[in-house]
Enzyme design. Structure first.
Site, PDB file in Angstrom:
ATOM      1  N   SER A  88       1.002  -1.097   0.073  1.00 23.73           N
ATOM      2  CA  SER A  88      -0.147   0.054   0.049  1.00 23.73           C
ATOM      3  C   SER A  88       0.948   1.182   0.100  1.00 23.73           C
ATOM      4  O   SER A  88       1.932   1.068  -0.096  1.00 23.73           O
ATOM      5  CB  SER A  88      -0.875   0.046   1.412  1.00 23.73           C
ATOM      6  OG  SER A  88      -0.075   0.237   2.324  1.00 23.73           O
ATOM      7  N   LYS A  89       0.331   2.299   0.218  1.00 25.35           N
ATOM      8  CA  LYS A  89       0.970   3.652   0.059  1.00 25.35           C
ATOM      9  C   LYS A  89       1.981   3.896   1.323  1.00 25.35           C
ATOM     10  O   LYS A  89       2.922   4.477   0.844  1.00 25.35           O
ATOM     11  CB  LYS A  89      -0.051   4.729   0.386  1.00 25.35           C
ATOM     12  CG  LYS A  89      -1.061   5.031  -0.850  1.00 25.35           C
ATOM     13  CD  LYS A  89      -2.009   6.180  -0.758  1.00 25.35           C
ATOM     14  CE  LYS A  89      -3.060   6.379  -1.814  1.00 25.35           C
ATOM     15  NZ  LYS A  89      -4.315   6.733  -1.502  1.00 25.35           N
ATOM     16  N   ARG A  90       1.597   3.157   2.153  1.00 28.64           N
ATOM     17  CA  ARG A  90       2.456   3.340   3.367  1.00 28.64           C
ATOM     18  C   ARG A  90       3.745   2.689   3.120  1.00 28.64           C
ATOM     19  O   ARG A  90       4.959   3.030   3.475  1.00 28.64           O
ATOM     20  CB  ARG A  90       2.060   2.352   4.487  1.00 28.64           C
ATOM     21  CG  ARG A  90       2.234   2.087   5.943  1.00 28.64           C
ATOM     22  CD  ARG A  90       1.618   1.653   6.739  1.00 28.64           C
ATOM     23  NE  ARG A  90       0.888   0.416   6.381  1.00 28.64           N
ATOM     24  CZ  ARG A  90       1.656  -0.593   6.663  1.00 28.64           C
ATOM     25  NH1 ARG A  90       2.914  -0.743   7.094  1.00 28.64           N
ATOM     26  NH2 ARG A  90       1.335  -1.827   6.231  1.00 28.64           N
TER      27      ARG A  90
ATOM     28  N   GLY B 269       5.440   3.297   0.193  1.00 27.10           N
ATOM     29  CA  GLY B 269       6.193   4.252  -0.438  1.00 27.10           C
ATOM     30  C   GLY B 269       6.236   4.443  -1.833  1.00 27.10           C
ATOM     31  O   GLY B 269       5.842   5.770  -2.313  1.00 27.10           O
TER      32      GLY B 269
END
Length: 474
Positions: free
Chosen positions: A249-251, A253
């Site tokens: 996910s966006k987490r 990067g």
RNA sequence: GUCCCCUUCGUCUAGAGGCCUAGGACAUUACCCUUUCACGGUAGUAACACGGGUUCGAAUCCCGUAGGGGACGCCA
């Protein structure tokens, strides 16, 4: 029968890197079999399906080089892809056919009623499923104020079996599956229905997708059966996880394909790296796209999820940078240099960049790093602390002497410069590094750089003498 | 909670009952090359989740356990 595969992204605002892997496998399978690769945008969610978000998907596909075959299909109504939304009438028609042939029915239960039902099931620790309350109830009992949904009349007993090309035979008891909604109260189709109808209408023979769709597959197979249609071959790919093993996910990067382009990765490197996630061909690691097309098949796909490793991606990218054409790399690096310089490169500077590239390539892993490593050619950089330390009084004295010799060189070539430095070092009983390092510091502002004599030649005599003088006097 | 799927070095993986003293790649360590840093080369550390079976023989087949992921919407 010829293979037809499809990639069906929903326009969420960006093309997810995991989706890119799915697109890659579909595209490779089509190329490998000489089949057809179709693009269908699942744009039934009107909120998210803006023209911009669709354009982003298309750009991502083009950047990765995944050309699709239905750019001019009449079913697209002038678009370059199949729009699911545009076929909502056809989907509704199929739902009505199913009601007519007894494989679907109207359900008048309200949303609140169903929420209450699920809450109760959860409280009792029961599986949360629609309980079939309108399955056999006559329409005469329908409340006047509720717009009904259409639900599949799914088989209550027996089992549904899928022979998956990756996972093997998977089975679910039909009692585990409830009567899913096919058509909403407002007459729009649900995803389950739309996918099946579109895949059938588009002649899709093989469905290659992430294994998060595995449980959807059983339900979709039931729709095919209800309509008497041929069920496609399924291949469910294991998920790509983040480095920590959680869903990517966006987490982590960089969820979007465009993030990789912006970080300076090459599309061919992304293709190669993605290919090796959950797929293998013996010990082969660096696999060209041509080779991948020749080799790709279902039997090389593994069953277990893979973690995304940015470090290995960087290594693969470095390999493709080494292979890439210098002019192409110069053009790719130009925007990054512009960002750092605050101006465009001149034609002469671009030429220097191209000639520097053979020395730069083995030292970088991304296009962005090309810009970082070549910045000193175009701009005097401040002296780094470590470079400062190299410029001792003795070193400066040597540079002053060497400047005179450089002035006298008939040709300002790397060989001539190196010759002068080697001769000088020998005369003074110094190691070559003793004079080369101060020169590096003077020219690049750093203790680390590409080979300094070729760099000096590229910089040109005037610039070299200017930079040397600046540090000697400074 | 229910259902489906998965489990080999830190990571990606090879492995289709004896070819396994478990191979390759990335990462990592040491050395060589060398004007720095890289590249390249050589060598090293490092894994079959656990427990039972089946078999002369299991990383490979079967059954449990544990762990991980996914799905359970009038989202896609």
């Amino acid at each position: 029968m010829s293979v037809v595969v499809r990639f069906p992204p929903s326009p969420t605002g960006f093309l997810h890197i995991g989706s890119a892997r799915t697109a890659l496998f579909n595209w490779l399978y089509a190329k490998h079999t000489g089949g057809t690769f179709l693009l269908r945008v699942e744009d039934t969610d009107r909120e998210r399906s803006t023209p911009e978000s669709v354009a982003t998907i298309l750009e991502g596909m083009q950047w990765l080089g995944f050309d699709w075959d239905n750019t001019t299909d009449p079913k697209n109504n002038g678009k370059t892809y199949y729009s699911q939304f545009e076929h909502r009438e056809r989907h509704a028609e199929v739902a009505r056919q199913m009601v007519a042939n007894g494989t679907a029915y109207y359900c008048y239960a309200s949303t609140q009623e169903l929420d209450a039902m699920r809450a109760e099931q959860k409280a009792k620790g029961l599986p949360q499923r629609y309980d079939g309350r309108w399955r056999d109830r006559p329409a005469s009992e329908a409340p006047a104020d509720v717009k009904p949904v259409v639900r599949l009349k799914a088989p209550l007993t027996g089992e549904t079996v899928v022979d998956d090309k990756v996972m093997g035979r998977i089975t679910v008891q039909n009692s585990q599956l409830d009567d899913m909604v096919l058509l909403r109260g407002d007459g729009t189709p649900t995803y389950m229905l739309a996918v099946v109808v579109d895949d059938h209408d588009m002649g899709v023979t093989h469905v290659i997708r992430g294994d998060d769709h595995m449980t959807n597959t059983f339900r979709q197979v039931q729709i095919y059966r209800a309509m008497g249609w041929d069920v496609p071959v399924y291949a469910h790919l294991p998920m790509i996880l983040g480095p920590d093993g959680a869903k990517l996910s966006k987490r982590h990067g960089a969820p979007a394909v465009s993030d990789y382009r912006d970080k300076g990765y090459l599309p061919e490197a992304i293709r190669n790296y993605l290919l090796r996630l959950c797929w293998s061909h013996g010990d082969d690691e660096l696999i060209s796209t041509e080779q991948a097309v020749a080799w790709f098949d279902f039997d090389g796909i593994g069953k277990s999820p893979a973690r995304f490793d940015f470090v290995k991606l960087a290594h693969v990218n470095a390999h493709y940078i080494g292979l890439a054409d210098n002019e192409r790399l110069a053009d790719l690096a130009a925007p990054f240099l512009k960002e750092a310089l605050g101006r465009d490169l001149t034609a002469a500077e671009r030429d220097v960049l191209i000639r520097a590239l053979p020395d730069i390539k083995p030292r970088v892993q991304t296009v962005r790093e090309i810009a970082e490593a070549t910045l000193f050619y175009f701009h005097r950089l401040p002296l780094h602390e470590k470079a400062q330390k190299l410029l001792t009084p003795e070193a400066k004295a040597h540079l002053r002497d060497l400047a005179e010799r450089l002035k006298a060189l008939p040709d300002f070539t790397a060989e001539a410069i190196e010759g002068a430095f080697r001769a000088y070092a020998e005369e003074k009983a110094l190691k070559l590094g003793g004079v080369a390092q101060p020169l590096r510091a003077a020219l690049t502002g750093s203790n680390v750089s590409p080979p300094i004599f070729t760099a000096a030649a590229l910089l040109g005599r005037a610039e070299v003498l200017g930079r040397v003088q600046a540090v000697v006097e400074g």
